[in-house]
Design an enzyme around this catalytic site. Sequence first.
Site, PDB file in Angstrom:
ATOM      1  CG  ASP A 131      64.339  37.238 -12.563  1.00 41.52           C
ATOM      2  OD1 ASP A 131      65.367  37.908 -12.780  1.00 41.52           O
ATOM      3  OD2 ASP A 131      63.871  37.053 -11.427  1.00 41.52           O
ATOM      4  CG  HIS A 170      59.721  38.087 -15.034  1.00 41.61           C
ATOM      5  ND1 HIS A 170      59.264  39.047 -14.149  1.00 41.61           N
ATOM      6  CD2 HIS A 170      60.074  37.012 -14.282  1.00 41.61           C
ATOM      7  CE1 HIS A 170      59.326  38.567 -12.911  1.00 41.61           C
ATOM      8  NE2 HIS A 170      59.807  37.336 -12.966  1.00 41.61           N
TER       9      HIS A 170
END
Length: 288
Positions: A95, A251
């Site tokens: 992400d 992430h």
Amino acid sequence: MGCSAIGGLLWANSQNRLAQQDAIAEEAEKEPGVESDAYILAKGDYSNLEELLTDVDKPVYDRYTLKQRQEKGLPTMLPPLAVYNKEKVAYLTFDDGPDNKNTLAILDILKANGIHGTFYVTGKMCEENPEVLKRIFNEGHAIGNHSYDHDYKRLYQSKDSFLAEMQQTDDIIFNILGVRPFIIRAPGGTVGMFSADFYPALTEAGYVEHDWNVSSEDATPKRPNAARQIKFVDGMTKGDLKDNMALVLMHCCGGKEETVKALQGIIDVLKAKGYRFGVVTPITPQPW
């Protein structure tokens, strides 16, 4: 020239004109978008999805933006599709990118392992790093919509504000790549963020949201180091998971250097447990 010859010439000319008209009409009916073996591109009526979307090896994109579908009178809601739960699949998802450092390092690791991941990108980061977004796309990874810039207060005011930001980010991605993702991830996840009216609105717009059931915990306040991240993923994948699926949250933005260091170990842990790797698509099961 005899009558029969003149008649033959006129007939040939008329056939040529008809052929030209047919070619023009056929060209007008062609749908936009560049077909590729690296991904599935949905037709305007979605008629190719049931036939082509039988596995989770390839990303799936739309050749139209939502606004274009609405303007052309094309369907927006996806047809019913059977979820893929035939074997143990791990989905490595990243992400908040694309940035121009950690995302690139993650792409290098995935390439070295012959694995495709799923990148949930923000519109703002796509504007800042369009070439990195292109690399993600060109190397066969899946791209999902993760809002414009993670502004929770603005994003979660209502379903309409959420949809507006999804479309804003769609348009940014479309202007760079020429495709629109169907898959999205709500920043922070849906729990505690979505009210009941969000879900039918997303379905109507053709979006498919996925949270996660495994996490490296790299976004928690403690910011675990690489060894701890590997341990978290190992612990969360003990035993059987729903639909044989490990949907792993990580992430790829600034400050996630430990995630880069952990990634090879996470891949090794999942391989040792018998997982193969896929990309998130509309037929990826929900994690909960």
